[in-house]
Scaffold this motif. Sequence first.
Motif, PDB file in Angstrom:
ATOM      1  N   SER A 118      10.419 -17.366 -50.663  1.00  6.89           N
ATOM      2  CA  SER A 118      10.049 -18.703 -50.189  1.00  6.89           C
ATOM      3  C   SER A 118      10.168 -18.745 -48.668  1.00  6.89           C
ATOM      4  O   SER A 118      11.160 -18.264 -48.111  1.00  6.89           O
ATOM      5  N   PRO A 119       9.190 -19.330 -47.985  1.00  5.75           N
ATOM      6  CA  PRO A 119       9.225 -19.347 -46.513  1.00  5.75           C
ATOM      7  C   PRO A 119      10.491 -19.979 -45.956  1.00  5.75           C
ATOM      8  O   PRO A 119      11.046 -19.484 -44.969  1.00  5.75           O
ATOM      9  N   GLU A 120      10.969 -21.060 -46.589  1.00  8.26           N
ATOM     10  CA  GLU A 120      12.162 -21.727 -46.070  1.00  8.26           C
ATOM     11  C   GLU A 120      13.413 -20.864 -46.231  1.00  8.26           C
ATOM     12  O   GLU A 120      14.317 -20.899 -45.397  1.00  8.26           O
ATOM     13  N   SER A 121      13.475 -20.077 -47.323  1.00 12.75           N
ATOM     14  CA  SER A 121      14.635 -19.207 -47.526  1.00 12.75           C
ATOM     15  C   SER A 121      14.741 -18.178 -46.419  1.00 12.75           C
ATOM     16  O   SER A 121      15.827 -17.918 -45.872  1.00 12.75           O
ATOM     17  N   LEU A 122      13.603 -17.576 -46.083  1.00 16.40           N
ATOM     18  CA  LEU A 122      13.583 -16.563 -45.028  1.00 16.40           C
ATOM     19  C   LEU A 122      13.857 -17.191 -43.666  1.00 16.40           C
ATOM     20  O   LEU A 122      14.617 -16.640 -42.854  1.00 16.40           O
ATOM     21  N   ALA A 123      13.275 -18.365 -43.433  1.00 19.54           N
ATOM     22  CA  ALA A 123      13.468 -19.034 -42.147  1.00 19.54           C
ATOM     23  C   ALA A 123      14.915 -19.484 -41.964  1.00 19.54           C
ATOM     24  O   ALA A 123      15.446 -19.434 -40.848  1.00 19.54           O
ATOM     25  N   ALA A 124      15.560 -19.924 -43.041  1.00 22.97           N
ATOM     26  CA  ALA A 124      16.957 -20.361 -42.936  1.00 22.97           C
ATOM     27  C   ALA A 124      17.864 -19.205 -42.535  1.00 22.97           C
ATOM     28  O   ALA A 124      18.757 -19.358 -41.692  1.00 22.97           O
ATOM     29  N   VAL A 125      17.639 -18.040 -43.126  1.00 19.63           N
ATOM     30  CA  VAL A 125      18.419 -16.854 -42.761  1.00 19.63           C
ATOM     31  C   VAL A 125      18.208 -16.523 -41.285  1.00 19.63           C
ATOM     32  O   VAL A 125      19.156 -16.253 -40.544  1.00 19.63           O
ATOM     33  N   ASP A 126      16.961 -16.540 -40.855  1.00 20.78           N
ATOM     34  CA  ASP A 126      16.651 -16.222 -39.458  1.00 20.78           C
ATOM     35  C   ASP A 126      17.267 -17.245 -38.500  1.00 20.78           C
ATOM     36  O   ASP A 126      17.790 -16.880 -37.430  1.00 20.78           O
ATOM     37  N   LEU A 127      17.218 -18.519 -38.869  1.00 21.19           N
ATOM     38  CA  LEU A 127      17.786 -19.564 -38.020  1.00 21.19           C
ATOM     39  C   LEU A 127      19.295 -19.411 -37.880  1.00 21.19           C
ATOM     40  O   LEU A 127      19.850 -19.580 -36.787  1.00 21.19           O
ATOM     41  N   VAL A 128      19.956 -19.120 -38.983  1.00 20.28           N
ATOM     42  CA  VAL A 128      21.409 -18.944 -38.930  1.00 20.28           C
ATOM     43  C   VAL A 128      21.759 -17.768 -38.026  1.00 20.28           C
ATOM     44  O   VAL A 128      22.678 -17.850 -37.199  1.00 20.28           O
ATOM     45  N   ASP A 129      21.030 -16.667 -38.155  1.00 18.51           N
ATOM     46  CA  ASP A 129      21.294 -15.509 -37.295  1.00 18.51           C
ATOM     47  C   ASP A 129      21.024 -15.817 -35.827  1.00 18.51           C
ATOM     48  O   ASP A 129      21.751 -15.347 -34.935  1.00 18.51           O
ATOM     49  N   ALA A 130      19.988 -16.605 -35.568  1.00 23.13           N
ATOM     50  CA  ALA A 130      19.615 -16.904 -34.187  1.00 23.13           C
ATOM     51  C   ALA A 130      20.506 -17.964 -33.548  1.00 23.13           C
ATOM     52  O   ALA A 130      20.675 -17.988 -32.331  1.00 23.13           O
ATOM     53  N   THR A 131      21.106 -18.822 -34.376  1.00 22.50           N
ATOM     54  CA  THR A 131      21.845 -19.975 -33.858  1.00 22.50           C
ATOM     55  C   THR A 131      23.351 -19.758 -33.819  1.00 22.50           C
ATOM     56  O   THR A 131      24.024 -20.227 -32.889  1.00 22.50           O
ATOM     57  N   ILE A 132      23.873 -19.051 -34.804  1.00 21.72           N
ATOM     58  CA  ILE A 132      25.325 -18.956 -34.976  1.00 21.72           C
ATOM     59  C   ILE A 132      25.829 -17.621 -34.438  1.00 21.72           C
ATOM     60  O   ILE A 132      25.296 -16.547 -34.773  1.00 21.72           O
ATOM     61  N   ALA A 133      26.845 -17.700 -33.625  1.00 16.68           N
ATOM     62  CA  ALA A 133      27.348 -16.495 -32.961  1.00 16.68           C
ATOM     63  C   ALA A 133      27.885 -15.470 -33.949  1.00 16.68           C
ATOM     64  O   ALA A 133      27.738 -14.260 -33.747  1.00 16.68           O
ATOM     65  N   GLU A 134      28.525 -15.945 -35.014  1.00 25.81           N
ATOM     66  CA  GLU A 134      29.101 -15.040 -36.015  1.00 25.81           C
ATOM     67  C   GLU A 134      28.615 -15.493 -37.390  1.00 25.81           C
ATOM     68  O   GLU A 134      29.182 -16.394 -38.001  1.00 25.81           O
TER      69      GLU A 134
END
Length: 379
Positions: A118-134
């Motif tokens: 699902s596009p949102e599932s993949l985007a959520a993972v990418d957003l967390v990696d891009a936004t959260i330091a750890e």
Amino acid sequence: MPEPLLAPDAGGVDTSWTRREIDQQPETLRATQALLRDRRAEIEAFIAPLLARPDLRIILTGAGTSAFIGECLAPWLSAALGRPVEAIATTDIVSTPSLYLRAAAPTLLVSFGRSGSSPESLAAVDLVDATIAEAYHLILTCNAEGELARRGSGNTHVVILPEATHDRGFAMTSSFSAMMLAALAILGGIDALEARGPTIAAAVSDALTRCEPLVSNLATRGFKRVVYLGSGVFKGLAREAALKLMELSDGAVVTAFDTALGFRHGPKTIVTTDTLVVVFVSNDPLTRRYDLDIVAELRSDGHCGALAVISAQPGDAADIIIAGMAGAADADLLFPFIVPAQLFGLHVSLALGLTPDRPNASGTVNRVVQGVRIYAAHP
């Protein structure tokens, strides 16, 4: 090649994937537990150090039914772990990340995905990696060929559930229960679930047999509205039950969900003589008093077309009693309690002349969501 969609044969026997996938849940739950047992060392090597951190934020995520797994489990896991566990849908994270993601908070994102594409599932993972330091990821998916299944890396652990849980039908059934069991075990303790797993699977098997006559009869009565009520973990289950019927009836039946106490605050106006109300009764002594109060009130009102009560307590005047679970935690009851809702949705679908594996013949709603555009998030 995708498997062909199946419908009742010439003799009226339902041979759909949806039927098979509902019926196979005792086996897929056992297979899921066996897989977790076999992979226990590597799973615990990843998760134990994270759970030992008091500063770790835990988010359960997914879309649709996958999101409702988190809504079912978050209250119970919060209490069991003694720390907040949040259920936030991928659709919320992706559309408004600034409200849900905190850059400085170490975060474990637990992603549920039947297809894992699902596009949102993949985007959520990418957003967390891009936004959260750890950031860390635990991915629970039913599809070894999905995009999420390929996301394994140093900060990510992927658990691919047995192939049979990758439901072919439109509505998620065995994928829902298997991913929920996996999360309950991994976050709540694989050892802790070891003794309870066989009891859960046996209760699901009992529910499949016990509730069939009731739900098949109710499905012939043509209710225009159906309401599911549940408290605590069963609020999330009520939401999932409402979605199952909406999906399998192709929106022909209006559905709603609420808690026992919340229902009186306006939502109860939905009740008419064309309304079926289903109540999931908690095993928690305090919570069940509120559940039974709304049952008594609805019976006294006499306004709804029918009332169906699902309980694990033999002493309750319930329509469906789940055997052998009177002392079970509510988290364990999630699995047998969803069975009547799944079967009811299936029977309604058939009564409406729909194809359960593809109830939305127009194609405006799909098994794997389509038409989603992902936009770049701005800091």
